[in-house]
Design an enzyme around this catalytic site. Structure first.
Site, mmCIF file in Angstrom:
data_model
loop_
_atom_site.group_PDB
_atom_site.id
_atom_site.type_symbol
_atom_site.label_atom_id
_atom_site.label_comp_id
_atom_site.label_asym_id
_atom_site.label_seq_id
_atom_site.Cartn_x
_atom_site.Cartn_y
_atom_site.Cartn_z
ATOM 1 N N CYS A 79 0.823 -1.209 0.000
ATOM 2 C CA CYS A 79 0.000 0.000 0.000
ATOM 3 C C CYS A 79 0.862 1.266 0.000
ATOM 4 O O CYS A 79 1.414 1.627 -1.033
ATOM 5 C CB CYS A 79 -1.013 -0.033 1.137
ATOM 6 S SG CYS A 79 -2.366 1.156 0.916
ATOM 7 N N HIS A 170 -3.289 -5.096 1.305
ATOM 8 C CA HIS A 170 -2.703 -5.428 2.605
ATOM 9 C C HIS A 170 -2.709 -6.935 2.861
ATOM 10 O O HIS A 170 -3.595 -7.446 3.552
ATOM 11 C CB HIS A 170 -3.480 -4.721 3.717
ATOM 12 C CG HIS A 170 -3.321 -3.243 3.714
ATOM 13 N ND1 HIS A 170 -2.337 -2.608 4.421
ATOM 14 C CD2 HIS A 170 -4.007 -2.269 3.057
ATOM 15 C CE1 HIS A 170 -2.428 -1.304 4.224
ATOM 16 N NE2 HIS A 170 -3.431 -1.078 3.389
ATOM 17 N N GLU A 172 -0.956 -8.508 4.889
ATOM 18 C CA GLU A 172 -0.742 -8.731 6.318
ATOM 19 C C GLU A 172 -2.040 -8.731 7.115
ATOM 20 O O GLU A 172 -2.059 -9.147 8.274
ATOM 21 C CB GLU A 172 0.232 -7.682 6.878
ATOM 22 C CG GLU A 172 -0.348 -6.308 7.119
ATOM 23 C CD GLU A 172 -0.509 -5.425 5.882
ATOM 24 O OE1 GLU A 172 -0.890 -4.253 6.051
ATOM 25 O OE2 GLU A 172 -0.262 -5.903 4.750
#
EC number: 4.3.3.6
Length: 188
Positions: A79, A170, A172
């Site tokens: 990002c 994202h 994660e």
């Protein structure tokens, strides 16, 4: 065991550390340029790219991160990390210039336009990757050196060039570790 740093100035630092550790590597927080010593790779997490750039400049991290990459060390930007790593940012903001493409900040819209999308990533096979986009950027005008790994609505949302990997989303924030595994196995 591979040693991966996470730029710990803003963003989903702890989530990246958990993802790195679950992929079998050692994770370290990077707050100063000397924290880069001995690392095999670096993650630039999501956050707010303008704020991250200002903090990186204040703590004299811009040039050391460029030098880290110039030594062939792998960098994964998610990002805001994608925005910072791009050669250019629409609007002329300063960037690290490590992937030959232009970043469009908030390219899919503001916070309320955040969304999830299934990405078919050739390197992963099935099933599709469930990506989370939050005020997501995308890339345009990649050079021939840039390999496009995923698109949404014909917009580039994942790419790599040499030792640099970027995603507009994202990974994660998911339970799917394939992007970190890819980074560790193919890039580091």
């Amino acid at each position: 065991m591979k040693k991966i740093g996470v730029l710990a100035i803003q963003g989903a630092v702890d989530e990246h550390i958990q993802m790195i550790e679950s992929a079998g590597a050692l994770a370290f927080k990077v707050k100063h340029s000397n924290d880069l010593a001995g690392l095999d790779g670096l993650v630039l997490p999501g956050g707010e790219s303008t704020t991250m750039r200002k903090i990186m400049k204040r703590y004299d991290l811009m040039e050391p991160v460029k030098a880290f990459a110039s030594k062939g060390k792998a960098i994964f930007g998610t990002c805001a990390g994608l925005v910072l790593l791009s050669k250019e940012i629409e609007g002329g903001e300063e960037s690290l210039g490590l992937i030959e493409a232009t970043a469009i900040r908030n390219g899919f819209g503001r916070q309320k336009e955040s969304f999830e999308a299934e990405l078919n990533v050739e390197a992963f096979g099935e099933p599709a990757f469930e990506a989370i986009f939050i005020r997501a950027p995308y890339l345009i005008e990649p050079s021939n050196e840039v390999a496009v790994l995923a698109t949404v609505e014909n917009r580039i949302v994942a790419a790599k060039q040499a030792n640099i990997l970027v995603t507009a989303f994202h990974p994660e924030l998911t339970n799917d570790n394939r992007w970190m595994n890819y980074f560790l196995e193919k890039m580091v």
